[in-house]
Design an enzyme around this catalytic site. Structure first.
Site, PDB file in Angstrom:
ATOM      1  N   ASP A  35       0.617  -1.286   0.079  1.00 53.43           N
ATOM      2  CA  ASP A  35       0.223   0.001   0.241  1.00 53.43           C
ATOM      3  C   ASP A  35       1.103   1.275  -0.052  1.00 53.43           C
ATOM      4  OD1 ASP A  35      -2.324   2.050   0.942  1.00 53.43           O
ATOM      5  OD2 ASP A  35      -3.230   0.069   0.822  1.00 53.43           O
ATOM      6  N   HIS A  73       9.368  -1.491   3.709  1.00 54.88           N
ATOM      7  CA  HIS A  73      10.327  -1.644   2.596  1.00 54.88           C
ATOM      8  C   HIS A  73       9.794  -0.736   1.214  1.00 54.88           C
ATOM      9  CE1 HIS A  73      11.808  -4.183  -0.448  1.00 54.88           C
ATOM     10  NE2 HIS A  73      10.765  -4.340  -1.195  1.00 54.88           N
ATOM     11  N   SER A 107     -11.136  -1.230  -0.093  1.00 53.95           N
ATOM     12  CA  SER A 107      -9.584  -0.945   0.502  1.00 53.95           C
ATOM     13  C   SER A 107      -9.956  -1.440   2.181  1.00 53.95           C
ATOM     14  CB  SER A 107      -9.380   0.433   0.642  1.00 53.95           C
ATOM     15  OG  SER A 107      -8.542   0.563  -0.588  1.00 53.95           O
TER      16      SER A 107
END
Length: 415
Positions: free
Chosen positions: A197, A215, A363
């Site tokens: 995301d 990350h 979402s």
């Protein structure tokens, strides 16, 4: 996309807007060139005045106000704000201008492509992890998308090329400082869960007990959409959240190669369940990556999108083996904007928060299902996706038609 006002109120507003379009002389807009066809001027039938001319500062800007109405408006806004970086493919899906993905290039084909004005912009570690053989190519001659693709196909006619598609969030985050209330930390054991995301804010109360492994970005950035999805995924527990940020604070992000790289990273970290609240077109490189992840025993849970029940399927939710999630409201009725079809495996609450601070969209339904899946799977193993789905079917409360319903899937899963 998710709506801020009741659907019944929105319909007449859209009718008025469309009437304004019919009463206004058509304006010409150049759409993305179609391969094999000349550039054609077509009338712009977008809602007038809905796409702001000011530059977009972050991905969250796409999810507020009028832009949250449709993905088409979001794509238009991206193209107007970043015309040198964003284009569309022949089907209108957003892509990075001048970037292409190539799979299985031989040395001779790579030489031919480079001689035609392309460079290998970067190679990804996904090759070794997931067994993929693809590179990202960059056009150094600033050609149109159609001309660049034709040049690639002439240079290496036996190779496979595709676009660097962009995937967009499937939720509405129109809140200045959206944070969740932190539920009491449960006594459940800590789990390892994955999120692909935008950036996650570790200061959110629901993430107070979580350990976040980031990350994708050299500098940590925060996305309201990513943080809200993470809050539902972790929900106050002391989980380890592997959070891949595909935007790094930019308005342009969600590129296919970065999404694939995020999946490969989670494969190396042995993250069993991964939530993806992003939607976009079918892409052969992403399809192969998803297949590789499922074959390795990972469970992928994805939002089905907010283009409405009549819209074509969106990806990655529509790939075989991915658990697709639709959204319902507080009365367990399907959100009007929630996708519909065989790709909907389950539904969950697509409304997060209340009042003016409420967030909405598929979402926010997907992480509820991903969290349930993480409770059933500690580590990846062969056949995990099918096994977890069957277990979730047993837990779901049926809604709609018996068996599988196109709006509700196999039923409702609650937190």
């Amino acid at each position: 996309m998710p709506l801020r006002r009741p659907f019944a109120t929105l319909v007449p507003l859209l009718a008025i807007a469309l009437a304004m379009v019919s009463a206004t002389p058509a304006r010409a807009q150049v759409l993305g060139p179609v391969q094999g066809l000349p550039n054609v001027q077509v009338p712009d039938v977008g809602l007038p005045g809905m796409v702001p001319a000011s530059p977009l500062r972050s991905v969250d800007d796409l999810l507020r106000g009028p832009l949250a109405l449709t993905r088409k408006l979001q794509i238009d806004a991206l193209r107007r704000s970043e015309p040198r970086r964003v284009d569309v493919d022949p089907h209108g899906a957003p892509i990075l201008r001048g970037e292409f993905l190539a799979t299985g290039l031989s040395t001779a084909q790579r030489d031919a492509v480079q001689a035609s004005g392309f460079v290998v912009d970067r190679e990804t570690p996904a090759d070794a992890t997931l067994g993929l053989d693809f590179v990202v190519l960059h056009d150094t001659r600033n050609r149109s998308t159609a001309r660049a693709m034709r040049a690639l196909q002439r240079a290496a006619p036996d190779a496979t090329f595709t676009y660097q598609h962009l995937y967009l969030p499937a939720g509405h985050a129109d809140v200045a400082n959206a944070t969740s209330s932190a539920p009491p930390s449960s006594s459940a054991p800590a789990r390892r869960v994955g999120l692909v995301d935008g950036g996650v804010d570790p200061r959110d109360p629901a993430l107070a007990h979580a350990r976040i492994e980031p990350h994708g970005c050299q500098t940590a950035t925060v996305s309201r959409h990513g943080t809200a999805v993470a809050a539902r995924l972790v929900a106050g527990d002391p989980d380890t959240l592997y959070a891949a940020d595909l935007w790094c604070g930019d308005a342009v992000g969600g590129a296919t190669s970065n999404l694939v790289d995020a999946l490969a990273w989670m494969a190396r970290e042995h993250v069993a369940v991964i939530n993806i609240s992003l939607v976009g077109p079918d892409n052969p490189v992403l399809a192969r990556a998803v297949q590789a992840m499922i074959a390795r025993g990972h469970v992928l849970v994805s939002a089905v999108g907010n283009d409405g029940p009549a819209a074509p399927p969106l990806f990655p939710a529509s790939y075989p083996g991915v658990i697709g999630v639709g959204g319902v409201d507080a009365h367990d009725r399907a959100l009007p904007e929630s996708g519909s079809g065989d790709q909907v495996d389950f539904c969950a609450s697509g409304v997060f928060g209340s009042g003016r601070d409420a967030l909405r969209g598929t979402s926010f339904a997907a992480p509820i299902v991903a969290r349930k899946a993480a409770q059933l799977l500690d580590a990846p193993h062969a056949g995990a996706a099918a096994q977890v789905q069957q277990q979730l079917i047993g837990e779901a409360r049926p809604l709609g038609a018996p068996g599988h319903d196109p709006r509700y899937g196999y039923g409702l899963l609650s937190p």
